[in-house]
Design an enzyme around this catalytic site. Structure first.
Site, PDB file in Angstrom:
ATOM      1  N   ASN A 106       1.701  -1.135   5.121  1.00 27.03           N
ATOM      2  CA  ASN A 106       1.748  -2.046   3.961  1.00 27.03           C
ATOM      3  C   ASN A 106       0.743  -3.464   4.279  1.00 27.03           C
ATOM      4  OD1 ASN A 106       2.189  -3.241   1.156  1.00 27.03           O
ATOM      5  ND2 ASN A 106       3.392  -1.359   1.256  1.00 27.03           N
ATOM      6  N   ARG A 107       1.052  -4.430   3.432  1.00 27.15           N
ATOM      7  CA  ARG A 107       0.142  -5.449   3.552  1.00 27.15           C
ATOM      8  C   ARG A 107       0.561  -6.682   4.471  1.00 27.15           C
ATOM      9  NH1 ARG A 107      -0.938  -2.890  -1.096  1.00 27.15           N
ATOM     10  NH2 ARG A 107      -3.014  -2.435  -1.429  1.00 27.15           N
ATOM     11  N   HIS A 132      -1.955  -1.365   6.302  1.00 28.05           N
ATOM     12  CA  HIS A 132      -1.836  -0.231   7.210  1.00 28.05           C
ATOM     13  C   HIS A 132      -2.303  -0.366   8.471  1.00 28.05           C
ATOM     14  CE1 HIS A 132      -0.024   1.366   3.665  1.00 28.05           C
ATOM     15  NE2 HIS A 132      -0.842   1.803   2.886  1.00 28.05           N
ATOM     16  N   HIS A 207       2.335   8.649   5.231  1.00 29.48           N
ATOM     17  CA  HIS A 207       1.855   8.281   3.882  1.00 29.48           C
ATOM     18  C   HIS A 207       1.439   9.435   3.031  1.00 29.48           C
ATOM     19  CE1 HIS A 207      -0.574   6.235   1.023  1.00 29.48           C
ATOM     20  NE2 HIS A 207      -0.441   5.058   1.825  1.00 29.48           N
ATOM     21  N   TYR A 209       1.098  12.229   0.295  1.00 28.58           N
ATOM     22  CA  TYR A 209       1.060  12.314  -1.199  1.00 28.58           C
ATOM     23  C   TYR A 209       1.761  13.491  -1.463  1.00 28.58           C
ATOM     24  CZ  TYR A 209      -2.434   8.534  -1.097  1.00 28.58           C
ATOM     25  OH  TYR A 209      -3.163   7.205  -0.867  1.00 28.58           O
ATOM     26  N   ASP A 279       3.418   0.640  -7.636  1.00 29.70           N
ATOM     27  CA  ASP A 279       3.076   0.468  -6.327  1.00 29.70           C
ATOM     28  C   ASP A 279       3.518  -0.536  -5.403  1.00 29.70           C
ATOM     29  OD1 ASP A 279       1.400   0.478  -3.968  1.00 29.70           O
ATOM     30  OD2 ASP A 279      -0.296   0.044  -4.920  1.00 29.70           O
ATOM     31  N   GLU A 341       6.972   5.813   0.615  1.00 23.05           N
ATOM     32  CA  GLU A 341       6.601   5.350   2.288  1.00 23.05           C
ATOM     33  C   GLU A 341       7.718   4.496   2.630  1.00 23.05           C
ATOM     34  OE1 GLU A 341       2.675   3.028   1.786  1.00 23.05           O
ATOM     35  OE2 GLU A 341       2.704   4.442  -0.289  1.00 23.05           O
TER      36      GLU A 341
HETATM   37  C1  GAL Z   1      -0.372   2.448  -0.610  1.00 19.77           C
HETATM   38  C2  GAL Z   1      -0.506   0.948  -1.007  1.00 19.77           C
HETATM   39  C3  GAL Z   1      -1.566   1.159  -2.018  1.00 19.77           C
HETATM   40  C4  GAL Z   1      -2.834   1.770  -1.430  1.00 19.77           C
HETATM   41  C5  GAL Z   1      -2.689   2.991  -1.066  1.00 19.77           C
HETATM   42  C6  GAL Z   1      -4.048   3.487  -0.266  1.00 19.77           C
HETATM   43  O1  GAL Z   1       0.538   2.439   0.529  1.00 19.77           O
HETATM   44  O2  GAL Z   1       0.786   0.880  -1.456  1.00 19.77           O
HETATM   45  O3  GAL Z   1      -1.576  -0.223  -2.485  1.00 19.77           O
HETATM   46  O4  GAL Z   1      -3.313   0.693  -0.894  1.00 19.77           O
HETATM   47  O5  GAL Z   1      -1.569   2.931   0.319  1.00 19.77           O
HETATM   48  O6  GAL Z   1      -4.973   3.648  -0.888  1.00 19.77           O
END
Ligand code: GAL
Length: 372
Positions: A106-107, A132, A207, A209, A279, A341
């Site tokens: 994350n950020r 990330h 991460h 999906y 998100d 996540e």
């Molecule tokens: C997620 C994040 C999103 C976006 C994505 C990658 O983990 O929460 O904001 O950055 O990764 O596209």
């Protein structure tokens, strides 16, 4: 309700997938094939096949989960996670499909934080922020791998990466280990174990999906979601947490009872708009056996997620736009997949009120499995 299921346990994250009655195959199998080469290092694709005959494929590039196949309620097998058929896909604009994310998931605001009065400046890759782990994060390195195959036990696929001091700006040499176990109950266990020689920070996740109808098969707005979280952490327009915790009750973030993902996603709720959809970091109650459940009615597939981490980023693919194509040339479209996540809260190194994920004890390597 007849369903099929998958369980994800993360460091423990466990994903449990469940479904129909399954005929047992005889043996657990592990198959290794070449998946390419980066800087002289071989990239492999390892297939784990459990005794149900269901496979998970994982590459040592980013210690990435490439494929998870599970049956629907009639026994039809589909891959339910996003991935590419070749290594090239992962090298060309991949939005972290299935990869391990580190050192800091994350950020981190403005790519800066302080430890003991020393400021550390990270590699920036998301506007003015670090996302990330930075552009050269652990999703993009070739990990060493070994198979631990003790007699009578399900084999463990273990990845190791030695991250040097100041890599992407993070202090401390760090040894990161990730173990994957795919067992006969269609449970994928992911265990993390890291050690370091300096005070530093860490937030490691996977991460993946998911689309329980099958990866690349429509959107996930019809998936029923339940998250055992009474609060979430709101964000600003750059998806940086404001530092608050908001009670979910009475908001579209209340998933304590199951709701379809799409049911309230367009509501004019300020935080939803800022997040361009879900998100956000959900503050897990951590008092139940299962922390999140995803169910898809048409297939009957059900996934349970368990973790010992304090938060989970529920991201519903708001940045996907169909330009990424994966298995079977299927396009991964807007809101075509969702991520759970498991993590410490985003930007924790700069947020005094968030649980700490700093590793102290310089010189005596810290070993942890789960939260500190
Ligand atoms: C997620 C994040 C999103 C976006 C994505 C990658 O983990 O929460 O904001 O950055 O990764 O596209």
């Amino acid at each position: 309700m007849k369903h099929s299921g998958l369980l994800l346990i993360v460091t423990f994250i466990a994903l449990l997938f469940s479904a129909c009655n399954i005929e047992k195959e005889s043996d657990y199998k592990m198959i290794k094939e070449n998946f390419g080469e980066i800087d002289g290092k071989e990239v492999v694709l390892i297939t784990l096949k459990n005794t149900n005959g269901n496979t998970v494929k994982i590459t040592n590039y980013g210690a990435t989960v490439v494929w998870i196949e599970v049956p629907d309620r009639l026994g039809n097998i589909e891959n339910v996670t996003f991935g590419y058929e070749t290594l090239d896909g992962y090298l060309n604009g991949d939005p972290y499909f299935g990869s391990i994310v580190g050192r800091y998931a994350n950020r981190i605001a403005k790519g800066k934080f302080e430890i003991d009065g020393v400021e550390y400046n990270l590699a920036i890759n998301n506007g003015v922020n670090t996302l990330h782990g930075g552009p050269g994060g652990w999703h993009s390195v070739v990990w060493d791998y070994e198979v631990i195959d003790k007699k009578g036990d399900i084999p463990v696929l273990k990845f190791t990466y030695n991250s040097p001091d100041m890599e992407e700006g993070y202090p401390g040499n760090m040894i990161a280990e990730v173990e994957y176990i795919w067992n006969d109950k269609n449970e994928l266990h992911i265990n993390y174990n890291c050690s370091t020689d300096k005070k530093t920070v860490l937030n490691i996740t996977n991460h993946a999906y998911f689309n329980l109808k099958g990866a690349g098969n429509g959107d996930i707005l019809d998936h029923e979601m339940q998250i055992m979280a009474s609060k979430f952490t709101p964000v600003d327009q750059d998806l940086i947490p404001t530092g608050d915790n908001i009670v979910v009750e009475g908001t579209p973030f209340d998933f304590r009872e199951p709701h379809k993902v799409g049911e309230r996603i367009e509501e004019e709720y300020e935080q939803l708009i800022l997040g361009k959809g879900y998100d956000h970091n959900f503050v897990l109650d951590n008092d139940k056996e299962v922390d999140a459940i995803v169910y898809e009615e048409t297939s009957g597939r059900l996934m349970e997620m368990m973790t010992d981490q304090p938060g989970v980023q529920f991201y519903c693919g708001n940045f996907l736009d169909g330009t990424q194509t994966g298995h079977g040339s299927r396009a991964y479209n807007y809101r075509g997949g969702l991520c759970l996540e498991t993590q410490h809260y985003p930007d924790s190194p700069n947020q005094a009120n968030f649980p700490s994920w700093s590793l102290a004890n310089p010189l005596s390597p810290v070993r942890f499995i789960g939260s500190l």
